[in-house]
Design an enzyme around this catalytic site. Structure first.
Site, PDB file in Angstrom:
ATOM      1  N   ASN A 112       7.052   7.306   5.644  1.00 33.11           N
ATOM      2  CA  ASN A 112       5.757   7.297   4.971  1.00 33.11           C
ATOM      3  C   ASN A 112       4.681   6.999   6.004  1.00 33.11           C
ATOM      4  O   ASN A 112       4.899   6.212   6.936  1.00 33.11           O
ATOM      5  CB  ASN A 112       5.735   6.207   3.895  1.00 33.11           C
ATOM      6  CG  ASN A 112       4.419   6.153   3.135  1.00 33.11           C
ATOM      7  OD1 ASN A 112       3.877   7.181   2.743  1.00 33.11           O
ATOM      8  ND2 ASN A 112       3.892   4.953   2.935  1.00 33.11           N
ATOM      9  N   HIS A 114       0.971   5.313   6.197  1.00 35.50           N
ATOM     10  CA  HIS A 114       0.132   4.417   5.393  1.00 35.50           C
ATOM     11  C   HIS A 114      -1.124   4.082   6.200  1.00 35.50           C
ATOM     12  O   HIS A 114      -1.033   3.724   7.381  1.00 35.50           O
ATOM     13  CB  HIS A 114       0.906   3.137   5.066  1.00 35.50           C
ATOM     14  CG  HIS A 114       0.117   2.193   4.208  1.00 35.50           C
ATOM     15  ND1 HIS A 114      -0.031   2.392   2.851  1.00 35.50           N
ATOM     16  CD2 HIS A 114      -0.580   1.077   4.505  1.00 35.50           C
ATOM     17  CE1 HIS A 114      -0.791   1.420   2.363  1.00 35.50           C
ATOM     18  NE2 HIS A 114      -1.134   0.613   3.338  1.00 35.50           N
ATOM     19  N   SER A 141      -0.063   3.300  10.013  1.00 34.17           N
ATOM     20  CA  SER A 141       1.327   2.975  10.362  1.00 34.17           C
ATOM     21  C   SER A 141       2.255   4.046   9.807  1.00 34.17           C
ATOM     22  O   SER A 141       2.029   4.556   8.707  1.00 34.17           O
ATOM     23  CB  SER A 141       1.740   1.630   9.735  1.00 34.17           C
ATOM     24  OG  SER A 141       0.848   0.598  10.076  1.00 34.17           O
ATOM     25  N   ASP A 150       5.553   0.089   0.642  1.00 35.24           N
ATOM     26  CA  ASP A 150       4.834  -0.070   1.916  1.00 35.24           C
ATOM     27  C   ASP A 150       5.403  -1.206   2.761  1.00 35.24           C
ATOM     28  O   ASP A 150       4.708  -1.775   3.611  1.00 35.24           O
ATOM     29  CB  ASP A 150       3.324  -0.315   1.688  1.00 35.24           C
ATOM     30  CG  ASP A 150       2.635   0.865   1.016  1.00 35.24           C
ATOM     31  OD1 ASP A 150       3.098   2.006   1.212  1.00 35.24           O
ATOM     32  OD2 ASP A 150       1.640   0.637   0.301  1.00 35.24           O
TER      33      ASP A 150
HETATM   34  C1  GRF Z   1      -3.792   9.522   4.356  1.00 32.90           C
HETATM   35  O1  GRF Z   1      -4.763   8.597   4.755  1.00 32.90           O
HETATM   36  C2  GRF Z   1      -2.476   8.846   4.204  1.00 32.90           C
HETATM   37  O2  GRF Z   1      -2.247   7.835   5.128  1.00 32.90           O
HETATM   38  C3  GRF Z   1      -2.616   8.259   2.831  1.00 32.90           C
HETATM   39  O3  GRF Z   1      -3.263   9.247   2.072  1.00 32.90           O
HETATM   40  C4  GRF Z   1      -4.059  10.034   2.945  1.00 32.90           C
HETATM   41  C5  GRF Z   1      -3.611  11.440   2.757  1.00 32.90           C
HETATM   42  O4  GRF Z   1      -4.430  12.345   3.394  1.00 32.90           O
HETATM   43  N1  GRF Z   1      -1.352   7.822   2.313  1.00 32.90           N
HETATM   44  P1  GRF Z   1      -3.997  13.872   3.498  1.00 32.90           P
HETATM   45  O5  GRF Z   1      -3.590  14.321   2.090  1.00 32.90           O
HETATM   46  O6  GRF Z   1      -2.876  13.974   4.462  1.00 32.90           O
HETATM   47  O7  GRF Z   1      -5.226  14.594   3.941  1.00 32.90           O
END
Ligand code: GRF
Length: 215
Positions: A112, A114, A141, A150
């Site tokens: 994932n 985050h 991260s 998370d």
């Molecule tokens: C990113 O900031 C990711 O870390 C978070 O959601 C956002 C997704 O952006 N979990 P995208 O859909 O990849 O443009």
């Protein structure tokens, strides 16, 4: 360029715009040792689905609103993932909490991304909370997914400064740009067999990783 037959097949789960998916698609196209074999969104209107289609990648929707409960949604999602026979599953802006059963189905081969420097700011609204906390450094991260939301072991992080005049949007954009470098990098490491999770410990290049790699 890694020969097609030896590239790691990766399934990417999305819910939204899919810019991290795009970063993975672009990295795969420039010879990284993985290929995106399928994309699944829980939202039919996710703009990221068009990114997959444009790249010739099969895109599926498993719409959580069409299932009576989380268990049955997660069964369908897990079956949808498994149908692509991936070596790795990447959550890239996937905005559903996964049940323990689904996590355990792919544990050790699910990552994932985050948008915070974990363990700080688990959960939602990370940029707003970082600004409220008044910290001068923020980031993103990539971690192995475990049943703790998370909370899985962190592999690598990218740091950005927080500027005095930042708002949520400017800070989010600064972090997101770094996410686009960080995620393909970690996926490439996994594809090169440099990464593993044993228990709750990340192993990197054959040794326990004592602290996240700073990218
Ligand atoms: C990113 O900031 C990711 O870390 C978070 O959601 C956002 C997704 O952006 N979990 P995208 O859909 O990849 O443009």
């Amino acid at each position: 360029m890694t020969p097609a037959a030896t590239r790691l097949p990766v399934v990417v789960l999305i819910s939204g715009s899919g810019t991290n998916l795009q970063a993975l698609i672009d990295a795969a196209a420039t010879g990284q040792p993985f290929e995106i074999c399928g994309v699944i969104s829980n939202r039919p209107a996710a703009p990221g689905l068009a990114r997959a289609t444009a790249a010739g990648i099969p895109a599926r929707v498993v719409d959580h609103t069409r299932f009576p409960d989380r268990a049955r949604f997660d069964d369908a999602l897990g079956d949808g993932i498994a149908a692509f026979s991936p070596g790795l599953v990447v959550l890239a802006g996937f905005m559903r909490i996964l049940s323990d059963a689904l996590v355990n189905r792919f544990v050790g081969r699910m990552l994932n991304i985050h948008p915070s420097l974990l363990p700080r700011f688990q959960g939602l609204h990370t940029h707003r909370r970082a600004l409220e906390a008044g910290i001068d450094e923020h980031g993103a991260s990539v971690h192995f997914v475990t049943t703790e939301l998370d909370g899985g072991p962190v592999i690598a992080q990218a740091r950005v400064p927080v500027h005095a005049d930042d708002d949520e949007a400017t800070l989010a954009a600064r972090v997101l740009a770094r996410e686009h470098e960080l995620l393909p990098r970690v996926v490439s490491w996994f594809a090169q067999d440099r990464l593993a999770m044993r228990g709750d410990q990340v192993w990197f290049d054959g040794a326990p990783l004592r602290r996240p790699v700073q990218c």
